[in-house]
Enzyme design. Structure first.
Site, short mmCIF file in Angstrom:
data_model
loop_
_atom_site.label_atom_id
_atom_site.label_comp_id
_atom_site.label_asym_id
_atom_site.label_seq_id
_atom_site.Cartn_x
_atom_site.Cartn_y
_atom_site.Cartn_z
N LYS A 20 0.92 -1.18 0.17
CA LYS A 20 -0.02 0.05 -0.02
C LYS A 20 0.65 1.26 0.20
O LYS A 20 0.58 2.23 -0.67
CB LYS A 20 -1.00 -0.17 1.24
CG LYS A 20 -1.72 -1.25 1.43
CD LYS A 20 -2.80 -1.24 2.55
CE LYS A 20 -1.93 -1.13 3.87
NZ LYS A 20 -1.15 -2.13 4.17
N ARG A 92 -8.72 0.89 10.07
CA ARG A 92 -8.53 -0.33 10.26
C ARG A 92 -9.41 -0.90 11.17
O ARG A 92 -9.21 -2.22 11.43
CB ARG A 92 -6.97 -0.27 10.98
CG ARG A 92 -5.81 -0.42 10.17
CD ARG A 92 -4.58 -0.14 10.93
NE ARG A 92 -3.43 -0.81 10.65
CZ ARG A 92 -2.37 -0.42 10.04
NH1 ARG A 92 -2.37 0.84 9.34
NH2 ARG A 92 -1.26 -1.28 9.75
N ARG A 131 12.00 -5.48 4.53
CA ARG A 131 11.72 -4.00 4.24
C ARG A 131 12.71 -3.21 4.92
O ARG A 131 13.00 -3.32 6.01
CB ARG A 131 10.33 -3.79 4.84
CG ARG A 131 9.77 -2.29 4.62
CD ARG A 131 8.54 -1.98 4.73
NE ARG A 131 7.85 -2.35 6.01
CZ ARG A 131 6.38 -2.27 6.28
NH1 ARG A 131 5.83 -1.92 5.40
NH2 ARG A 131 6.19 -2.59 7.42
N ARG A 164 12.12 -1.28 10.42
CA ARG A 164 11.39 -0.69 11.35
C ARG A 164 11.43 -1.95 12.76
O ARG A 164 11.55 -3.24 12.49
CB ARG A 164 9.75 -0.86 10.89
CG ARG A 164 9.76 0.52 10.38
CD ARG A 164 8.47 0.47 9.20
NE ARG A 164 7.09 -0.03 10.17
CZ ARG A 164 5.91 -0.14 9.56
NH1 ARG A 164 5.64 0.45 8.52
NH2 ARG A 164 5.05 -0.96 10.37
N ARG A 175 0.84 -8.70 13.93
CA ARG A 175 0.13 -7.75 13.05
C ARG A 175 -0.62 -8.41 11.96
O ARG A 175 -1.77 -7.90 11.72
CB ARG A 175 1.14 -6.76 12.26
CG ARG A 175 1.77 -5.85 13.49
CD ARG A 175 3.03 -5.38 12.75
NE ARG A 175 2.93 -4.69 11.74
CZ ARG A 175 4.05 -4.46 10.64
NH1 ARG A 175 5.30 -5.07 10.93
NH2 ARG A 175 3.86 -3.82 9.81
P1 ADP Z 1 2.41 -1.80 3.19
O1 ADP Z 1 2.40 -0.24 3.19
O2 ADP Z 1 1.15 -2.44 2.68
O3 ADP Z 1 2.70 -2.41 4.49
P2 ADP Z 1 4.80 -1.71 1.78
O4 ADP Z 1 4.54 -0.93 0.31
O5 ADP Z 1 5.64 -1.05 2.66
O6 ADP Z 1 3.51 -2.16 2.14
O7 ADP Z 1 5.75 -2.83 1.05
C1 ADP Z 1 6.20 -4.07 1.99
C2 ADP Z 1 7.61 -4.41 1.31
O8 ADP Z 1 7.36 -5.19 0.23
C3 ADP Z 1 8.65 -3.38 1.04
O9 ADP Z 1 9.66 -3.82 1.36
C4 ADP Z 1 8.45 -2.99 -0.40
O10 ADP Z 1 9.57 -2.66 -0.95
C5 ADP Z 1 7.91 -4.48 -0.90
N1 ADP Z 1 6.95 -4.46 -2.06
C6 ADP Z 1 5.96 -3.72 -2.33
N2 ADP Z 1 5.19 -3.99 -3.40
C7 ADP Z 1 6.05 -4.96 -3.87
C8 ADP Z 1 5.58 -5.83 -5.04
N3 ADP Z 1 4.70 -5.63 -5.92
N4 ADP Z 1 6.72 -6.95 -5.25
C9 ADP Z 1 7.75 -7.14 -4.36
N5 ADP Z 1 7.97 -6.69 -3.44
C10 ADP Z 1 7.04 -5.32 -3.09
P1 ADP Z 2 1.86 -1.79 8.20
O1 ADP Z 2 0.95 -1.13 6.78
O2 ADP Z 2 3.19 -2.25 7.60
O3 ADP Z 2 0.98 -2.55 9.04
P2 ADP Z 2 1.66 0.82 9.20
O4 ADP Z 2 2.74 1.84 9.00
O5 ADP Z 2 0.29 1.25 8.42
O6 ADP Z 2 2.15 -0.59 8.98
O7 ADP Z 2 1.11 0.89 10.50
C1 ADP Z 2 2.10 0.53 11.69
C2 ADP Z 2 1.58 0.45 13.17
O8 ADP Z 2 0.76 1.76 13.39
C3 ADP Z 2 0.34 -0.49 13.18
O9 ADP Z 2 0.73 -1.50 13.46
C4 ADP Z 2 -0.54 0.22 14.39
O10 ADP Z 2 0.05 -0.09 15.58
C5 ADP Z 2 -0.42 1.70 14.12
N1 ADP Z 2 -1.61 2.19 13.15
C6 ADP Z 2 -1.52 2.80 11.79
N2 ADP Z 2 -2.47 2.91 11.52
C7 ADP Z 2 -3.59 2.77 12.39
C8 ADP Z 2 -4.86 2.89 12.35
N3 ADP Z 2 -5.61 3.48 11.37
N4 ADP Z 2 -5.55 2.48 13.64
C9 ADP Z 2 -4.70 1.86 14.53
N5 ADP Z 2 -3.39 1.86 14.57
C10 ADP Z 2 -2.79 2.29 13.50
#
Ligand code: ADP
Ligand code: ADP
Length: 230
Positions: A20, A92, A131, A164, A175
């Site tokens: 995302k 969420r 990541r 992270r 998560r």
């Molecule tokens: P989210 O925001 O949904 O948690 P991220 O955009 O941070 O996910 O992506 C999670 C990890 O996967 C990152 O290390 C990113 O570089 C990698 N990633 C994202 N999209 C792809 C894809 N289409 N194919 C392979 N790796 C990806």
């Molecule tokens: P990812 O997409 O990799 O799970 P985020 O960066 O979106 O990670 O979120 C990291 C952390 O921040 C989550 O595990 C949660 O603790 C908190 N968080 C982010 N967005 C929300 C939300 N909309 N509601 C509650 N907690 C959130």
């Protein structure tokens, strides 16, 4: 009088690691559509040592969700001034989705589409544990799938990349479990409202971008008012 510009207000819905944030940044860079990442906003509070950051950190480190009232205060401030945006990581919970609907209805800015990113469990774990990200900008890389030109350094601003603290194997599993228990129900919530579009997000970053663009009903550069970059 000129016609009002078409707005685009997207939710990117999907488990941690689905891509995302990566796709939000691609669309922000190319089309100027503003990314609102609640995870990035929370991490900024943690780094700045604010009261909110101190409270949020305990939840984030445990892989749990930050309580809804904190999140609603944060999102209300963000959405106020802008017309087109991508919500990345919010809502969420069903309570957050309902409160968001109220907020946007009052502002006359309803969500236009929800893009659901489908990715299997094993791929999510591999993506999250590899990541690396820039804590200042939220830009993300992957050691294997999307490496920076120089290990540990952001291509864009030359700053250091970090892993992270919640991207460890144990917290990742927690998560993903929390997503299944508390967030996955939003698929039904938005399907019932006719807003949900599912994309297969296993493909390459470029192919996932193409799938999103194929599903979004408006021309993004027109909606944001920014000329598209190649
Ligand atoms: P989210 O925001 O949904 O948690 P991220 O955009 O941070 O996910 O992506 C999670 C990890 O996967 C990152 O290390 C990113 O570089 C990698 N990633 C994202 N999209 C792809 C894809 N289409 N194919 C392979 N790796 C990806
Ligand atoms: P990812 O997409 O990799 O799970 P985020 O960066 O979106 O990670 O979120 C990291 C952390 O921040 C989550 O595990 C949660 O603790 C908190 N968080 C982010 N967005 C929300 C939300 N909309 N509601 C509650 N907690 C959130």
């Amino acid at each position: 009088m000129s016609a009002p510009r078409l707005a685009v207000r997207l939710i990117f819905l999907g488990p941690p690691g689905a891509g995302k944030g990566t796709q939000s940044k691609v669309l922000e860079d190319r089309f100027g559509v503003f990314q609102i990442s609640t995870g990035d906003l929370l991490r900024k509070h943690v780094v700045d040592g604010t009261e909110l950051g101190k409270e949020a950190k305990t939840y984030m480190d445990a892989g749990a969700l930050v309580p809804d009232p904190i999140m609603m205060g944060m999102i209300g401030q963000q959405i106020g001034a802008i017309d087109s945006f991508i919500l990345d990581g919010f809502p969420r919970t069903v309570a957050q989705a309902e409160a968001l609907d109220d907020l946007l209805a009052r502002a006359g800015k309803p969500i236009t589409q929800v893009i659901q990113f489908g990715v299997n469990h094993d791929t999510l774990v591999r993506r999250l544990t590899g990541r690396w990200s820039n804590p200042r900008t939220g830009r993300v890389y992957h050691v294997e799938f999307n490496p920076p030109k120089v290990h540990g350094i952001d291509d864009e601003d030359g700053g250091p990349l970090m892993q992270r603290t919640d991207d460890t194997r144990d917290v990742v599993e927690k998560r993903l479990q929390i997503y299944a228990e508390q967030t996955a129900a939003l698929k039904d919530y938005y399907r019932r409202r006719g807003l949900l579009q599912r994309i297969d997000a296993h493909a390459s970053i470029e192919d996932v971008t193409a799938a999103i663009l194929g599903n979004v009903n408006v021309i993004l550069s027109e909606a944001s008012g920014v000329e598209a970059k190649p």
